[in-house]
Write a protein that holds these residues in place. Structure first.
Motif, PDB file in Angstrom:
ATOM      1  N   TYR A   1       0.790  -1.290   0.125  1.00 20.16           N
ATOM      2  CA  TYR A   1       0.049  -0.036  -0.136  1.00 20.16           C
ATOM      3  C   TYR A   1       0.971   1.317  -0.131  1.00 20.16           C
ATOM      4  O   TYR A   1       1.648   1.453   0.900  1.00 20.16           O
TER       5      TYR A   1
ATOM      6  N   PHE B   1      -2.567  12.098   3.712  1.00 18.25           N
ATOM      7  CA  PHE B   1      -2.217  11.141   4.607  1.00 18.25           C
ATOM      8  C   PHE B   1      -2.614   9.757   4.444  1.00 18.25           C
ATOM      9  O   PHE B   1      -3.623   9.685   3.698  1.00 18.25           O
TER      10      PHE B   1
ATOM     11  N   GLY C   1      -9.440  10.339   5.805  1.00 15.83           N
ATOM     12  CA  GLY C   1     -10.577  11.266   5.570  1.00 15.83           C
ATOM     13  C   GLY C   1     -11.395  11.135   6.424  1.00 15.83           C
ATOM     14  O   GLY C   1     -12.208  12.212   7.077  1.00 15.83           O
TER      15      GLY C   1
ATOM     16  N   GLU D   1     -15.659  18.463   0.800  1.00 13.22           N
ATOM     17  CA  GLU D   1     -16.086  17.185   0.168  1.00 13.22           C
ATOM     18  C   GLU D   1     -15.249  15.914   0.742  1.00 13.22           C
ATOM     19  O   GLU D   1     -16.017  14.792   1.039  1.00 13.22           O
TER      20      GLU D   1
HETATM   21  N1  EPU Z   1     -15.399   9.236   4.596  1.00 11.78           N
HETATM   22  C1  EPU Z   1     -16.036  10.408   5.354  1.00 11.78           C
HETATM   23  N2  EPU Z   1     -15.542  11.680   5.471  1.00 11.78           N
HETATM   24  C2  EPU Z   1     -14.420  11.990   4.787  1.00 11.78           C
HETATM   25  C3  EPU Z   1     -14.082  11.044   3.777  1.00 11.78           C
HETATM   26  C4  EPU Z   1     -14.225   9.964   3.974  1.00 11.78           C
HETATM   27  O1  EPU Z   1     -16.815  10.086   6.133  1.00 11.78           O
HETATM   28  O2  EPU Z   1     -14.323  13.258   4.487  1.00 11.78           O
HETATM   29  C5  EPU Z   1     -15.735   8.033   4.741  1.00 11.78           C
HETATM   30  C6  EPU Z   1     -16.382   7.500   3.479  1.00 11.78           C
HETATM   31  O3  EPU Z   1     -17.801   7.914   3.598  1.00 11.78           O
HETATM   32  C7  EPU Z   1     -16.051   6.013   3.389  1.00 11.78           C
HETATM   33  C8  EPU Z   1     -14.662   6.089   3.994  1.00 11.78           C
HETATM   34  O4  EPU Z   1     -14.465   7.203   4.817  1.00 11.78           O
HETATM   35  O5  EPU Z   1     -17.065   5.190   4.392  1.00 11.78           O
HETATM   36  C9  EPU Z   1     -13.555   5.809   2.863  1.00 11.78           C
HETATM   37  O6  EPU Z   1     -13.756   6.970   2.096  1.00 11.78           O
HETATM   38  P1  EPU Z   1     -13.166   7.065   0.569  1.00 11.78           P
HETATM   39  O7  EPU Z   1     -13.939   5.871  -0.211  1.00 11.78           O
HETATM   40  O8  EPU Z   1     -13.284   8.424  -0.047  1.00 11.78           O
HETATM   41  O9  EPU Z   1     -11.815   6.424   0.730  1.00 11.78           O
HETATM   42  P2  EPU Z   1     -10.448   7.123   1.335  1.00 11.78           P
HETATM   43  O10 EPU Z   1      -9.810   5.899   1.944  1.00 11.78           O
HETATM   44  O11 EPU Z   1     -10.805   8.160   1.879  1.00 11.78           O
HETATM   45  C10 EPU Z   1      -8.836   6.046  -0.587  1.00 11.78           C
HETATM   46  C11 EPU Z   1      -7.472   6.568  -1.153  1.00 11.78           C
HETATM   47  C12 EPU Z   1      -7.731   7.445  -2.305  1.00 11.78           C
HETATM   48  C13 EPU Z   1      -8.649   6.896  -3.475  1.00 11.78           C
HETATM   49  C14 EPU Z   1      -9.914   6.525  -2.563  1.00 11.78           C
HETATM   50  C15 EPU Z   1     -10.886   5.601  -3.979  1.00 11.78           C
HETATM   51  C16 EPU Z   1      -5.780   6.657   0.736  1.00 11.78           C
HETATM   52  C17 EPU Z   1      -5.209   7.552   1.647  1.00 11.78           C
HETATM   53  N3  EPU Z   1      -6.935   7.525  -0.099  1.00 11.78           N
HETATM   54  O12 EPU Z   1      -9.389   7.270   0.159  1.00 11.78           O
HETATM   55  O13 EPU Z   1      -6.232   7.973  -2.667  1.00 11.78           O
HETATM   56  O14 EPU Z   1      -8.835   7.554  -4.547  1.00 11.78           O
HETATM   57  O15 EPU Z   1      -9.650   5.558  -1.571  1.00 11.78           O
HETATM   58  O16 EPU Z   1     -10.188   4.269  -3.737  1.00 11.78           O
HETATM   59  O17 EPU Z   1      -5.471   5.720   0.624  1.00 11.78           O
HETATM   60  C18 EPU Z   1      -4.542   9.269  -2.539  1.00 11.78           C
HETATM   61  O18 EPU Z   1      -3.855   8.348  -2.231  1.00 11.78           O
HETATM   62  O19 EPU Z   1      -4.042  10.417  -2.939  1.00 11.78           O
HETATM   63  C19 EPU Z   1      -6.035   9.192  -3.031  1.00 11.78           C
HETATM   64  C20 EPU Z   1      -6.848  10.264  -3.279  1.00 11.78           C
END
Ligand code: EPU
Ligand code: FAD
Length: 285
Positions: free
Chosen positions: A162, A212, A221, A242
Motif C-alpha cells: 500500500y 495522509f 479522511g 468534500e
Molecule cells: N469518509 C468520511 N468523510 C470524509 C472522507 C471519507 O466519512 O471526509 C468515509 C467515506 O464515507 C467512506 C470511507 O471514509 O466510508 C472511505 O472513504 P473513500 O472511499 O473516499 O476512501 P479513502 O480511504 O478516504 C482512498 C484513497 C484515495 C482513493 C480512494 C478511492 C488513501 C489515503 N486514499 O480514500 O487515494 O482515491 O480511496 O479508492 O488511501 C490518494 O492516495 O491520494 C487518494 C486520493
C-alpha cells in the motif's frame, strides 16, 4: 523566465516547482529535462531528486537546491502503444492516457487507477492505487537508472505494498513492463464506472490528492471529518469540505500555509488517538 542551457541529452532551466506540481506551491529549482541515458548520467553527477507528474509533492517556498530530474518526451510512448497484452512503457507516460488506451484495447489491470494524475514512474515509485487496484497488479519489471547505469529489476524485488515501493537509493525509474489481463472494452469500461463513482466525493480544486495514508482498517479522511476539521484553514490552504483527507490550495496558498495546516490536523488527531502518516513527499523542508 531564466535562460535555457543545453547539456548532453538534457535541457536545463530554473523554474518554480509550483508550475510542475498539482498543488501549485513551491519555489525554484534547476530542472533537468532528460531524454536519454547520457542525459541521466550528466544530470545525476550532482545531488538530485526526480519529479514525475508532481501530484504527490509538497515543495517548500524556498524550493530545493538539488537538481530536479524530469524525464522528457522520449520517455512517453503512450502514442506508440498498439494494445499488446504486455509491453514496456516509458516512465514519463501519463497514467490517464495509458488507462484509457488499455480500456480501448480491452485490457484489464489499470482501470482501478482511473483518475490518478501521475506519470508512470511516479505511479510505480508510490505503488499508486485505489481499493479497485494498484500499480502492482500489472507491474512485471522496471528499468532503473542507478549508480550511473541502467539496470532491470523484477517487480517482486520492490516489496510493493500500500503506497510503497522499495526502489534502490537514488534509482530513477526509466521504463516499466506491464502485463494486462485480456478482457473487453465494455467490461473494462464498466469497471471504470465504479472507480469513477467512488471518486465523485473528491474535490476538483488544486490538491496533491490525499495528504495522509490511511491507518490500517480506517480512512484518514473519515477520521479528519469525524474530528470536525473540514474547512479548517491556514491562509489559502483548506481542508476540503468534500473529503477530509484532501488539502486544497484555494488560490494563493504557500507551502508554509499547507505545512501549518498539516501540522494542525495531525495535532488535532493525536487528541483522539490517531497518528496520521503523510502520504505526500515533502521537498525542501
Ligand atoms: N469518509 C468520511 N468523510 C470524509 C472522507 C471519507 O466519512 O471526509 C468515509 C467515506 O464515507 C467512506 C470511507 O471514509 O466510508 C472511505 O472513504 P473513500 O472511499 O473516499 O476512501 P479513502 O480511504 O478516504 C482512498 C484513497 C484515495 C482513493 C480512494 C478511492 C488513501 C489515503 N486514499 O480514500 O487515494 O482515491 O480511496 O479508492 O488511501 C490518494 O492516495 O491520494 C487518494 C486520493
Ligand atoms: P510525483 O508526485 O512527481 O513524485 C512522487 C514520488 O515519486 C517522489 O518521491 C518522486 O521523487 C518519486 N518519483 C517520481 N517519478 C519517479 C521516477 N521516474 N523514478 C523514481 N522515483 C520517482 N494516489 C493514489 O495512490 N491513489 C489515488 O487515488 C490518487 N488520487 C489522486 C487524485 C488527485 C486529484 C491527485 C492530485 C493526486 C492523487 N494521488 C493518488 C496522488 C498521486 O497521484 C500519486 O501518489 C502518484 O503516484 C504520484 O505520481 P507522480 O508522477 O505525480 O509523482
Amino acid at each position: 523566465m531564466p535562460g535555457v542551457d543545453q547539456a548532453a541529452g538534457a535541457r536545463v532551466r530554473t523554474v518554480r516547482l509550483a508550475d510542475l506540481t498539482t498543488l501549485k506551491v513551491g519555489g525554484p529549482a534547476e530542472v533537468w529535462e532528460v531524454e536519454d541515458a547520457a542525459g541521466l548520467a550528466e544530470a545525476t553527477a550532482e545531488p538530485y531528486r526526480v519529479i514525475g507528474g508532481g501530484s504527490n509533492l509538497l515543495v517548500s517556498d524556498a524550493g530545493v537546491t538539488d537538481r530536479v530530474i524530469r524525464l522528457g518526451r522520449s520517455y512517453n510512448n503512450v502514442r506508440g502503444y498498439a494494445g499488446e497484452r504486455e509491453a514496456w512503457f516509458g516512465a514519463a507516460t501519463p497514467l490517464p492516457g495509458l488507462v484509457r488506451r488499455a480500456q480501448k484495447a480491452g485490457l484489464s489491470g489499470l482501470e482501478g487507477l482511473l483518475g490518478v494524475p501521475a506519470v508512470l514512474g511516479g505511479a510505480v515509485a508510490m505503488n499508486a492505487g485505489t481499493r479497485f487496484g494498484e500499480m502492482s497488479d500489472t507491474l512485471q519489471e522496471v528499468e532503473v537508472f542507478v549508480d550511473g547505469a541502467l539496470e532491470r529489476l523484477p517487480a517482486d524485488a520492490l516489496d510493493l505494498r500500500y503506497r510503497h515501493a522499495a526502489l534502490p537509493d537514488g534509482a530513477i525509474v526509466t521504463r516499466a513492463r506491464l502485463r494486462f489481463t485480456p478482457s473487453s472494452p465494455e467490461a473494462v469500461a464498466a469497471a471504470m464506472h465504479d472507480v469513477d463513482a467512488a471518486r465523485q466525493g473528491q474535490p476538483k480544486v488544486k490538491s496533491a490528492g490525499c495528504a495522509f495514508k490511511n491507518p490500517p482498517g480506517d480512512s484518514a479522511g473519515r477520521l479528519i471529518d469525524a474530528a470536525g476539521l473540514k474547512g479548517m484553514r491556514r491562509g489559502d490552504a483548506m481542508v476540503a469540505l468534500e473529503h477530509g483527507n484532501f488539502i486544497l490550495n484555494l488560490g494563493a496558498a504557500t507551502a508554509a500555509d499547507v505545512l501549518a495546516l498539516v501540522a494542525a490536523v495531525r495535532e488535532e488527531l493525536t487528541k483522539v488517538g490517531a497518528d496520521l502518516e503523510l502520504e505526500w513527499r515533502l521537498w525542501g523542508f
